[in-house]
Design a protein around this motif. Structure first.
Motif, PDB file in Angstrom:
ATOM      1  N   SER A  16      17.759  20.263  21.170  1.00 34.27           N
ATOM      2  CA  SER A  16      17.086  20.826  22.348  1.00 34.27           C
ATOM      3  C   SER A  16      15.773  21.468  21.901  1.00 34.27           C
ATOM      4  N   GLY A  17      15.004  21.884  22.873  1.00 35.11           N
ATOM      5  CA  GLY A  17      13.737  22.533  22.577  1.00 35.11           C
ATOM      6  C   GLY A  17      13.897  23.871  21.890  1.00 35.11           C
ATOM      7  N   ALA A  46       9.500  19.285  23.774  1.00 32.12           N
ATOM      8  CA  ALA A  46       9.875  20.376  22.871  1.00 32.12           C
ATOM      9  C   ALA A  46      11.042  19.970  21.975  1.00 32.12           C
ATOM     10  N   ALA A  47      12.004  19.258  22.530  1.00 28.76           N
ATOM     11  CA  ALA A  47      13.159  18.806  21.749  1.00 28.76           C
ATOM     12  C   ALA A  47      12.750  17.762  20.708  1.00 28.76           C
ATOM     13  N   GLN A  50      11.130  19.551  17.808  1.00 28.45           N
ATOM     14  CA  GLN A  50      12.112  20.188  16.918  1.00 28.45           C
ATOM     15  C   GLN A  50      12.815  19.141  16.058  1.00 28.45           C
TER      16      GLN A  50
END
Length: 100
Positions: A16-17, A46-47, A50
């Protein structure tokens, strides 16, 4: 009687973000050491960010094991009861590290 080689079931990490890249990297490195491959799924920019950071960090975690990794990204459709979402799936495999 014929025998077929079953394809191994890949462990899927969902990113996830707000996921911590160092924690994901540790999981990636551990799964590559034990299983040789892992799959990651990320929905949203965003995910995906990451996930890519985690891949870069995981490469560093694998150097002591003389391993490196390759990642193959692709778009996949994920269906939930409410909607269909597009995710980025990374199929990650361990490879021998190149000579120094």
């Amino acid at each position: 009687m014929s025998f077929r080689e079953e394809s191994p079931i890949l462990e899927t990490l969902r990113v996830s973000g707000t996921s911590r890249p160092n924690a994901i990297a540790g999981a990636i490195a551990a799964l590559l050491r034990s299983q040789g491959q892992v799959e990651m799924q990320a929905i949203g920019p965003a995910a995906v960010n990451q996930a890519v950071k985690a891949l870069a960090i995981a490469r560093g975690y694998l150097t002591g094991d003389l391993l490196d990794l390759v990642a193959q990204p692709e778009f996949v459709k994920l269906e939930t009861p409410q909607e269909e979402r597009t995710a980025v799936k990374f199929t990650v495999r361990a490879i021998p590290a190149p000579p120094a």
